[in-house]
Design an enzyme around this catalytic site. Structure first.
Site, PDB file in Angstrom:
ATOM      1  N   HIS A   3      -7.256  38.394 -45.156  1.00 23.89           N
ATOM      2  CA  HIS A   3      -7.390  39.523 -45.971  1.00 23.89           C
ATOM      3  C   HIS A   3      -7.037  40.757 -45.351  1.00 23.89           C
ATOM      4  O   HIS A   3      -7.967  41.829 -45.219  1.00 23.89           O
ATOM      5  CB  HIS A   3      -8.923  39.742 -46.500  1.00 23.89           C
ATOM      6  CG  HIS A   3      -9.199  38.551 -47.427  1.00 23.89           C
ATOM      7  ND1 HIS A   3     -10.338  38.382 -48.262  1.00 23.89           N
ATOM      8  CD2 HIS A   3      -8.593  37.177 -47.531  1.00 23.89           C
ATOM      9  CE1 HIS A   3     -10.674  37.415 -48.672  1.00 23.89           C
ATOM     10  NE2 HIS A   3      -9.370  36.758 -48.618  1.00 23.89           N
ATOM     11  N   GLU A  14      -6.614  40.009 -60.256  1.00 27.17           N
ATOM     12  CA  GLU A  14      -6.386  41.316 -61.205  1.00 27.17           C
ATOM     13  C   GLU A  14      -5.537  42.452 -60.878  1.00 27.17           C
ATOM     14  O   GLU A  14      -5.056  42.338 -60.020  1.00 27.17           O
ATOM     15  CB  GLU A  14      -7.835  42.042 -61.345  1.00 27.17           C
ATOM     16  CG  GLU A  14      -8.419  42.698 -59.978  1.00 27.17           C
ATOM     17  CD  GLU A  14      -9.944  42.954 -60.137  1.00 27.17           C
ATOM     18  OE1 GLU A  14     -10.848  42.291 -60.476  1.00 27.17           O
ATOM     19  OE2 GLU A  14     -10.155  44.319 -59.881  1.00 27.17           O
TER      20      GLU A  14
END
Length: 396
Positions: free
Chosen positions: A171, A264
């Site tokens: 990440h 999203e």
């Protein structure tokens, strides 16, 4: 008119040697580059609007992560192991360019985004995002700039560092976008340390906004707060690998990975909290609930602008606008890693009105997508034998 098909002295000055080395860093023994093929291989794939011609410009790239379109018709491509390459318009791939900062190429870390500075035509400066090594095995997202020469970068300067650096291979984000108003946005991830997204004294899980000289804009939302980093524009993000400026409105759009479910899109506004990990539409990969999650909504936290309950694995984002004769006009393209597709969202203003998934038959992870001024779409596949593809939109 197509993205120009002419090489300039930049391409001619690059040493030619073979792509595909398994070396972990660009300074390792560099393979010799491929010569340009006599003709570029082309295939036709179907779409909702008709046939799409897909041309392979270059192959043999090792996990390419980002592509920048050069004014001369060529390309810059990053490879995650730490190499930056020039690809000519006719498909010749250079040896790794020198001067790239030291990269921590482990797990999801490595050399990530590449973009041209707004004044590239005169400055020849480019920006790179990457995972930067730190003490005791730690790493963090960083951005550096450098001047592009024939076979190396010069005047390389670190522009931004994520602080503090953390241990772990996941990440990092990261994309870079200029807003045309003297600012640059840098996305990143929370380093798979979920609570950091909500901590305003840490830069993990944040979208940051800086001036083009690296200073902090005085109108950033947390300037003057002792408990918050002034670089922060928005927070509560998980792992943002998609970032783009809508040329019609000047708004920045971002897309981020959910966990298992809940990828999203957001239109990040200053000072807003986008909820991770307190609110989410996803669960852990183990099938268990996210420990911090209270549901899909909570007071003071923004709802996603658009959400996928099943994660496509979003990476790379580009608007397709200003092409009224094209059937793809007013679209938003996103690469999909897990789904192995190029997602095309149809737009009516800001409203998303439809979705199409292209290139599924290629069976490849789509890492990046860019749109040329000519209306053609350029795509990178994230594979050991990664490819740079050009898509000609449907005709008529």
């Amino acid at each position: 008119m197509r993205h120009a098909l002419h090489c300039t002295t930049l391409a001619l000055a690059l040493s030619m040697t073979l792509v595909g080395c398994q070396a972990r860093q660009g300074e390792d023994a560099a393979p010799k580059a491929t010569a340009a093929p006599k003709s570029l291989p082309t295939q036709t794939v179907s779409s909702q609007n008709g046939a799409v011609q897909v041309t392979t410009i270059a192959a043999g790239l090792e996990h390419p992560w980002a592509v920048a379109l050069l004014p001369d018709g060529g390309f810059l491509v990053t490879e995650r192991p730490g190499r930056l390459r020039h690809v000519s318009a006719d498909g010749a791939v250079s040896a790794p360019l020198g001067g790239v900062p030291q990269v921590w190429a482990e797990g999801q870390g490595g050399l990530l985004d590449v973009v041209l500075a707004p004044d590239f035509a005169t400055s020849k400066r480019i920006f790179l995002s990457y995972s930067e090594p730190g003490p005791d095995g730690s790493a963090g997202t960083a951005v550096a700039s450098g001047v592009l020469g024939g076979n190396a970068l010069s005047d390389v300067k670190v522009f931004y560092r994520q602080e503090p650096k953390l241990v772990g291979p996941n990440h990092f984000g990261s994309r870079i976008v200029f807003d045309g108003k003297g600012h640059v946005f840098i996305s990143q991830g929370e380093r798979n340390d979920r609570p950091t997204s909500q901590k305003l004294d840490m830069l993990q899980g944040k979208l940051v906004r800086l001036n083009l000289d690296g200073s902090v804009p005085t109108d950033n939302p947390f300037v003057g707060r002792k408990d918050a980093r002034p670089e922060i524009w928005s927070y509560g993000h998980r792992n943002v690998q998609s970032l783009a400026l809508d040329p019609r409105t000047g708004k920045v759009w971002e897309a981020e990975h959910g966990p298992k479910g809940g990828d999203e899109i957001n239109l990040p506004e200053p000072g807003k909290n986008y909820g991770w990990p307190i609110i989410t539409h996803g669960i852990n990969y183990s099938g268990l609930k996210i420990p911090e999650a209270v549901g899909t909504s909570a007071p003071g936290m923004e709802q996603p602008y658009h959400v996928w309950e099943k994660s496509p694995g979003l990476s790379g984002m580009a608007f397709y606008t200003g092409q009224p004769a094209s059937k793809w006009n007013d679209s938003l393209f996103l690469g999909a890693l897990a789904d192995g597709s190029l997602i095309r969202l149809t737009l009516d203003g800001d409203k998303i009105t439809g979705e199409e998934r292209l290139l599924k038959d290629l069976g490849a992870r789509i890492r990046d997508v860019r749109v040329g001024a000519d209306g053609e779409v350029y795509v990178l596949t994230d594979e050991t034998d990664g490819k740079l593809l050009r898509l000609d939109p449907p005709k008529g």
